[in-house]
Enzyme design. Sequence first.
Site, short mmCIF file in Angstrom:
data_model
loop_
_atom_site.label_atom_id
_atom_site.label_comp_id
_atom_site.label_asym_id
_atom_site.label_seq_id
_atom_site.Cartn_x
_atom_site.Cartn_y
_atom_site.Cartn_z
N ASN A 9 -43.18 -32.85 27.23
CA ASN A 9 -44.58 -32.66 27.60
C ASN A 9 -45.18 -34.05 27.85
OD1 ASN A 9 -47.25 -32.01 27.89
ND2 ASN A 9 -47.58 -31.43 25.74
N TRP A 10 -45.25 -34.41 29.12
CA TRP A 10 -45.74 -35.75 29.47
C TRP A 10 -47.25 -35.88 29.25
CZ3 TRP A 10 -43.25 -37.65 34.72
CH2 TRP A 10 -41.87 -37.82 34.53
N GLU A 169 -45.80 -25.72 16.85
CA GLU A 169 -46.24 -27.11 16.78
C GLU A 169 -47.34 -27.25 15.72
OE1 GLU A 169 -45.29 -29.37 20.58
OE2 GLU A 169 -47.22 -28.41 20.90
N GLY A 175 -48.24 -36.03 17.58
CA GLY A 175 -48.67 -37.39 17.90
C GLY A 175 -49.05 -38.22 16.67
N SER A 215 -43.91 -34.84 16.71
CA SER A 215 -43.30 -36.13 16.37
C SER A 215 -41.78 -36.09 16.28
CB SER A 215 -43.91 -36.69 15.08
OG SER A 215 -45.30 -36.94 15.27
N GLY A 236 -43.54 -34.64 22.92
CA GLY A 236 -44.61 -35.37 23.60
C GLY A 236 -44.23 -36.82 23.79
N GLY A 237 -44.72 -37.70 22.90
CA GLY A 237 -44.55 -39.14 23.04
C GLY A 237 -43.14 -39.59 23.38
C1 PEP Z 1 -46.79 -32.22 21.88
O1 PEP Z 1 -47.86 -32.68 22.27
O2 PEP Z 1 -46.43 -31.11 22.29
C2 PEP Z 1 -46.01 -32.99 20.94
C3 PEP Z 1 -45.11 -32.38 20.23
O3 PEP Z 1 -46.30 -34.35 20.85
P1 PEP Z 1 -45.53 -35.45 19.99
O4 PEP Z 1 -44.04 -35.21 20.20
O5 PEP Z 1 -45.97 -36.74 20.52
O6 PEP Z 1 -45.90 -35.22 18.57
#
Ligand code: PEP
Length: 254
Positions: A9-10, A169, A175, A215, A236-237
């Site tokens: 997920n950019w 999630e 994040g 994360s 995400g990140g």
């Molecule tokens: C997300 O936004 O779907 C996510 C899981 O972000 P991150 O991996 O950065 O926690």
Amino acid sequence: MRKQIAAANWKMNLNAEEASNLLDEIYSKSIELSSNQMVVLSIPYIYIGEAIKKYKAKNNYFIAAQNCATTTNGAYTGEISASMLHSLGVKYIIIGHSERREFHFETNQILIQKIDRCLENNITPIFCCGEKIEIRDKREQNEFVANQIIDCLFHLNQEQIKHIVIAYEPIWAIGTGKTASSQEAEDMHKNIRLTLAQKFGDNVADQISILYGGSVKSNNASEIFSENDVDGGLIGGASLNANEFSGIINALKK
Ligand code: PEP
């Protein structure tokens, strides 16, 4: 075996050149996927057309969107519909990410419409659910997430539900650098599968991929993905770095 999925997920990151470079870098890693493994790259709308052309010949890699409109077409300035995305060749769309629920006030009623638009266009929604820390502190997370599933997915029939991917999630882990432990993830994924089984039966519930998001990095992915009911992750990140994301793809169960 259920599909094992590494979904990126950019979000609203990267300019056109950076996006193109990252797609090239991931492509050039040439990671061998087994037939039950998939990579889904959810990228900003404006890069989707080019990305789909780039990845045309790459088996088990899919370019996805991060959202779609509740409606099919018409006077909705600035919106992008599931049918438009379908016409580009999109097969997956993230629906109900916590950032959309929070910053764009997306309610379960809105999400039901988006899920229905996806399914009408042969697109698989990656349906996000998850609790805030206050709810976990009260130990009400199982009931809360089960209700999100009931409210948004229980109107579907036996065939339709098979075309859903779920991403659990926990909002406190997105994040923040704080992941759920693999046991916490497994417990919630079991709770989600049990909830699905109560409506759709064990056999159908057993076929639905449930991803963990929050994360995930290359150094913790294997432990989380090794749990029985965890079928990969929504990232995400760490998906913005080709080496990190490749490590996560390599952590999928074979
Ligand atoms: C997300 O936004 O779907 C996510 C899981 O972000 P991150 O991996 O950065 O926690």
